[in-house]
Design an enzyme around this catalytic site. Structure first.
Site, PDB file in Angstrom:
ATOM      1  N   THR A 269       2.036 -35.526  -0.395  1.00 27.91           N
ATOM      2  CA  THR A 269       3.345 -35.797  -0.989  1.00 27.91           C
ATOM      3  C   THR A 269       3.164 -36.588  -2.274  1.00 27.91           C
ATOM      4  OG1 THR A 269       4.543 -35.751   1.110  1.00 27.91           O
ATOM      5  CG2 THR A 269       5.548 -36.991  -0.676  1.00 27.91           C
ATOM      6  N   PHE A 271       4.689 -39.120  -4.774  1.00 31.56           N
ATOM      7  CA  PHE A 271       5.676 -40.183  -4.894  1.00 31.56           C
ATOM      8  C   PHE A 271       5.776 -40.606  -6.353  1.00 31.56           C
ATOM      9  CE2 PHE A 271       4.394 -40.336  -0.501  1.00 31.56           C
ATOM     10  CZ  PHE A 271       5.567 -40.647   0.184  1.00 31.56           C
TER      11      PHE A 271
END
Length: 362
Positions: A269, A271
Site C-alpha cells: 500500500t 501511503f
C-alpha cells in the site's frame, strides 16, 4: 559435552556477528545507490528490482520460500527507508514533510493498530499520533494547519482508495511525501474462540484475502467494517468472531493470532503525507479534466513524452459533474528538468484542460 556445546555456541555467535557485518555492508551499499539515484533524479523505491531480488533469493536456497521472502522483505524495507533518509539529509534541496524527523502533530485514521499507524510511525518517528474517527477528519486536520496527515492512497491488489482520492480533490491540501508499505494480513480472534462463524475487516482487506477465506472459512459470514482494527476491536466482543488485521492489532486488543500472511498475493500500500503547505521534490502529482475534443489525452501525454518525462501513475475516474467527463490522476518524475521547467510544463498541460489541480511535489 560442555566443551562441545560451548564450541558450537561460539560458532553460532560468530555466524551471527558475520550476519550483522553483512547487513551493515548492505546498508552502506544501498545508501550509495540512493546517492546515485538522487543525482540522476530517480525514485528510491523500485518494486520491479525488489521483486527480482526476492525471486532470485528464494530460488537459491533450500530454506522455506515464505521464510526467506519475509526475512528479506524486512531487510529491504529497512535499507530502503535508511537509503531515503540518508539521501534526504545529504541533499541540498528542500526536504519533504516525510523526510524531516522533527516532532509535530500528525493525524491518522483510528483506532490504534492500523497500517496507517505503522506508516505514520515510519514517516514521523518522533511525533505523537492523533487518531481520527473518519478519513475526512484527517484531511481537515491538515487543511486547517493543525499538523500533517497520513492516509492510504492505493494498494497493489485493490487499486486506489476512492474516498481518499476524492478528498484530495475537495480539500485544500498538498501531498508532501510518500511511503510504500508491505501489507501482511493476520487472522485473529479471542483466545477462547473455537468455531469461527463471522470474519470482519475493511473491504479492501477482505478482498485481498478472498481466496484464503473461500478455502478455509467457506461458511463464515463476511462482514465489512470501517477499518481493520475496528474489526479487531469488534471481534474481541464475540467468542466466535474473527478479524483480518495487522499483527499489531492482536496485541492492542488482546487477541490470538490464528494465521499469518493470509493475503492471496504480495500486497503493498502506498501511503502519502498531506499538509496545507507545498514542498519541492522529484515527483509531482496532478489531477485534471480534459477538453472535449479528439485526441485530447494523447496530446497531453505527448507533452510529457516530448520532455522524456517518466509517468509513474495515470488513472481516470468519473468526475461526478457530468456524464462522460473523467478526472485524470497523474504522477510523474521530473528527472533532469528544473523546477522552473516543470512549472512551464504544467502550464502547458493546464491550457489543455477544463479543470486542473497540482496536488504537490515531494
Amino acid at each position: 559435552m560442555k566443551d562441545e556445546l560451548k564450541e558450537l555456541r561460539n560458532k553460532i555467535d560468530a555466524v551471527d556477528e558475520g550476519i550483522l557485518g553483512l547487513l551493515e555492508e548492505r546498508g552502506q551499499l544501498t545508501r550509495k545507490v540512493g546517492e546515485v539515484k538522487s543525482k540522476k533524479g530517480l525514485n528510491v523505491y523500485d518494486p520491479v528490482r525488489e521483486q527480482e531480488i526476492l525471486n532470485r533469493l528464494t530460488a537459491k536456497t533450500n530454506l522455506p520460500a515464505e521464510f526467506v521472502r519475509n526475512l528479506f522483505k524486512e531487510i529491504i524495507e529497512f535499507c530502503r527507508l535508511d537509503e531515503k533518509n540518508k539521501t534526504a539529509h545529504a541533499s541540498s534541496t528542500p526536504k519533504t514533510a516525510s523526510q524531516t524527523k522533527a516532532a509535530r502533530r500528525v493525524a491518522v485514521l483510528g483506532p490504534q493498530g492500523t497500517f496507517s499507524e505503522s506508516a505514520a510511525k515510519l514517516l514521523y518517528p518522533k511525533s505523537n499520533l492523533e487518531f481520527q474517527k473518519d478519513i475526512s477528519e484527517v484531511f481537515s486536520f491538515a487543511e486547517d494547519g493543525k499538523g500533517a496527515g497520513v492516509v492510504a492512497l492505493e494498494n497493489s491488489l485493490e487499486g486506489s482508495v476512492p474516498k481518499n482520492m476524492d478528498a484530495l480533490l475537495t480539500h485544500k491540501v498538498y501531498i508532501t511525501g510518500e511511503l510504500t508499505l508491505d501489507i501482511r494480513m493476520c487472522l485473529m480472534a479471542r483466545k477462547d474462540a473455537k468455531k469461527i462463524e463471522a470474519i470482519l475487516s475493511h473491504p479492501h482487506a477482505l478482498a485481498q484475502c478472498g481466496d484464503y477465506l473461500k478455502k478455509h472459512y467457506p461458511n463464515a459470514k463476511i462482514q465489512p467494517t470501517d477499518s481493520t482494527t475496528a474489526a479487531a476491536k469488534e471481534a474481541g466482543k464475540h467468542n466466535n468472531w474473527a478479524a483480518i488485521a495487522p499483527m499489531v492489532a492482536a496485541k492492542t486488543y488482546g487477541l490470538k493470532i490464528l494465521d499469518e500472511n493470509i493475503q492471496d498475493d504480495v500486497s503493498q500500500t502506498r501511503f502519502i503525507t498531506i499538509d496545507n503547505k507545498p514542498t519541492i521534490g522529484n515527483k509531482t502529482s496532478i489531477l485534471f479534466t480534459l477538453k472535449d475534443k479528439a485526441g485530447a489525452l494523447h496530446h497531453v501525454l505527448g507533452l510529457f513524452s516530448d520532455k522524456n518525462i517518466n509517468l509513474t501513475k495515470i488513472e481516470s475516474r468519473p468526475s461526478r459533474r457530468r456524464l462522460g467527463e473523467y478526472l485524470f490522476f497523474l504522477d510523474f518524475e521530473k528527472g533532469p528538468l528544473t523546477t522552473k521547467e516543470v512549472e512551464a510544463l504544467l502550464e502547458a498541460v493546464k491550457s489543455e484542460t477544463t479543470f486542473f489541480k497540482k496536488l504537490g511535489s515531494y
